[in-house]
Enzyme design. Structure first.
Site, short mmCIF file in Angstrom:
data_model
loop_
_atom_site.label_atom_id
_atom_site.label_comp_id
_atom_site.label_asym_id
_atom_site.label_seq_id
_atom_site.Cartn_x
_atom_site.Cartn_y
_atom_site.Cartn_z
N PRO A 29 0.83 -1.21 0.00
CA PRO A 29 0.00 0.00 0.00
C PRO A 29 0.86 1.26 0.00
CG PRO A 29 -0.79 -1.58 1.62
CD PRO A 29 0.54 -2.09 1.14
N GLU A 30 0.55 2.19 -0.90
CA GLU A 30 1.27 3.45 -0.98
C GLU A 30 0.40 4.56 -0.37
OE1 GLU A 30 4.31 3.71 -1.78
OE2 GLU A 30 4.75 1.86 -2.83
#
Length: 271
Positions: A2-3
């Protein structure tokens, strides 16, 4: 992994369910995550009210009466809002049970996530205090990037992915932003003009904001779904498109390893 846009979408998805609620119980099924869940945290947070859910870089900050829970999703983590009676799965390691019969559940197959606790301002925590500015904040612009880049020989792609320079510009988003700005990912950071950094800062902001908007269409998934926000792959211009035509000029996009990461670019449009 996840960014920043995915973590921000997660924050927006869970915040309405948490803010103002009181913690009935913290259930820890697996204490050995990336860092061990602190001993005694269950008794510390029980009965406390949740005042806000903020984000700093990829960390979620759940602010309580006497301190802040610092939550990180790691490589594969996801959060869901579920009834406390929902049976846990094999990789459901944490439940933050609320006073309305719901819980915030962390699922993390690879166990690289984390749940930590601090009674000090979270920005002073060892994991957060050295981080660069938020790319969507007023502290981030072309002048800032230009100043930070002087005398740096590293490739500009590695430069903007450095969390000490700016947080949240991961591999996907750095590729896309550099394409929008027309800057070759391998160009030395110290050899880019102030004007071009102004364009790059604007491109970073545009790419992240667009991704957050796309991720926002999946907020319903945080209650009963898989808890994973949507990536904006349908909007990608260059990432993982090596050999395909450039959207701008039609020339075949190229792939190069920069800083051990895959970099996609157009040799004609990016200089």
């Amino acid at each position: 992994m996840p960014e920043l846009p995915e973590v921000e979408t997660t924050r927006r998805g869970i915040e309405p369910h948490l803010t103002g609620r009181r913690i009935a119980r913290l259930v820890v099924r697996q204490r050995q995550l990336r860092w061990p869940v602190p001993r005694g945290l269950e008794s510390t947070v029980a009965g406390q009210r949740i005042h806000s859910v903020r984000r700093r870089a990829k960390y979620l900050l759940i602010e309580l009466d006497t301190g802040t829970l610092i939550l990180h999703l790691g490589m594969s983590g996801a959060l869901r809002i579920l009834p406390v009676t929902t049976p846990p799965g094999k990789h459901d390691h944490l439940d933050l049970e609320l006073d309305d019969g719901q819980c915030l559940r962390l699922t993390d197959p690879r166990r690289f996530g984390a749940l930590l606790w601090t009674t000090h301002p979270p920005e002073r925590h060892r994991l957060l205090r050295e981080l660069g500015p938020e790319p969507l904040s007023d502290d981030f612009d072309g002048d800032y990037l230009f100043t930070q880049s002087r005398d740096r020989r590293a490739a500009v792609k590695s430069f903007i992915m450095d969390s000490h320079v700016v947080v949240g510009v991961g591999n996907i988003y750095s590729n896309e932003a550099l394409y929008l700005a027309g800057i070759h990912p391998g160009r030395p950071a110290g050899r880019i003009s102030r004007a071009r950094y102004a364009g790059l800062a604007a491109a970073i902001r545009a790419v992240l904001e667009q991704s957050i908007r796309v991720g926002g269409t999946t907020l319903r998934d945080f209650t009963g779904g898989d808890g994973r926000p949507g990536y904006f792959r349908q909007s990608l211009r260059v990432y993982e498109r090596a050999g395909q035509p450039c959207p701008g000029c039609g020339e075949a996009l190229r792939l190069k390893r920069i800083g051990q990461r895959s970099s996609y670019y157009c040799s004609h449009c990016q200089r």
